[in-house]
Design an enzyme around this catalytic site. Sequence first.
Site, short mmCIF file in Angstrom:
data_model
loop_
_atom_site.label_atom_id
_atom_site.label_comp_id
_atom_site.label_asym_id
_atom_site.label_seq_id
_atom_site.Cartn_x
_atom_site.Cartn_y
_atom_site.Cartn_z
CG HIS A 18 7.02 -4.49 -5.59
ND1 HIS A 18 7.64 -3.61 -5.86
CD2 HIS A 18 6.03 -3.78 -4.80
CE1 HIS A 18 7.15 -2.44 -6.00
NE2 HIS A 18 6.02 -2.27 -5.23
CG ASP A 117 11.38 -3.33 -7.42
OD1 ASP A 117 11.98 -3.66 -6.54
OD2 ASP A 117 9.92 -3.84 -7.49
#
Length: 437
Positions: A18, A117
């Site tokens: 990520h 996220d």
Amino acid sequence: MGTKELHIVMYPWLAFGHFIPYLHLSNKLAQKGHKITFLLPHRAKLQLDSQNLYPSLITLVPITVPQVDTLPLGAESTADIPLSQHGDLSIAMDRTRPEIESILSKLDPKPDLIFFDMAQWVPVIASKLGIKSVSYNIVCAISLDLVRDWYKKDDGSNVPSWTLKHDKSSHFGENISILERALIALGTPDAIGIRSCREIEGEYCDSIAERFKKPVLLSGTTLPEPSDDPLDPKWVKWLGKFEEGSVIFCCLGSQHVLDKPQLQELALGLEMTGLPFFLAIKPPLGYATLDEVLPEGFSERVRDRGVAHGGWVQQPQMLAHPSVGCFLCHCGSSSMWEALVSDTQLVLFPQIPDQALNAVLMADKLKVGVKVEREDDGGVSKEVWSRAIKSVMDKESEIAAEVKKNHTKWRDMLINEEFVNGYIDSFIKDLQDLVEK
């Protein structure tokens, strides 16, 4: 129409899978003159400093990941723990909330936006501080749109039974499941951002917008420019021994590790193809090296045409080498996009639910690769491995011709510079309009 130069804070899930896509996006935004404050753990900052292409506009700010009793001392990201402890790491992430709020309140100039996220509490603190929040997702739109319905089929109907072991109710923090966390993260921000494009996932993006009643902003794939770092000379020399497009490159990621029997079947399947291959895979849990688990006599039999490597490899550089003709991948979102812009035949072996949905997109919708067929328990025999690979590598195969034709069409679109720039420009305009509302 917005024209404002933006100040955006990035706070991705504590995983290099990520951090890196968020940093790729940050570089694209900074290239257009926007300021980025990127929050990440100390060791991750040290590792990623060199990938910050615009240090005058992108500031990497180290944060402290609180210790959780069930995690190894000093664990800061998924790189430090097995998959089974990701839920405990999410507890640590949630405990960064006071520090994140403190940083946001002190930044000057005040941020316009924060991207996140998995930290589903970000919209609450952002709203309190007058900052717009965007749930920016590196996973594909098909996963965001369908994963809830996928998990709802608890009787196993219409879904591979091997995915059901990934329990929707398993904890991903204190008193919260991974599904609950994801739904809050999508349902509470000012907008949803997705690393995707409408040409490939438009129907899923529209469904997400309708389901969550949020604007959906698409950044395109935001893949980095080809790296200036050359492929390791050792691998250049090895690959150079083989014909163009003849080598199978198998790289199944670091999130999920095959057990010994499955790794052996994979190795034997690669051997059965008769083709040269490069297997990059972590040893099973409990083993220090691949040599401990490879089938007896395997290394000797394939020594002239096969490599089994248990360490890290430069995936984009490997895919760009002309000798590599087949990519056997796990369909993680980043690998999926890298696969699509490569000039290789694709064999898909997803290992967790979101990867399985990505494989549906690749194999069933785009028809750019073939899925490896599993047994109900998730197992794959050496014969099935070999058959899947040969189906895309056999020059006389109709399947091979079809997936190559489709892959070439999508690849040409995705690497088109005008296409790429158009998406990032539209994404920035949408963000500016969101801020000015």
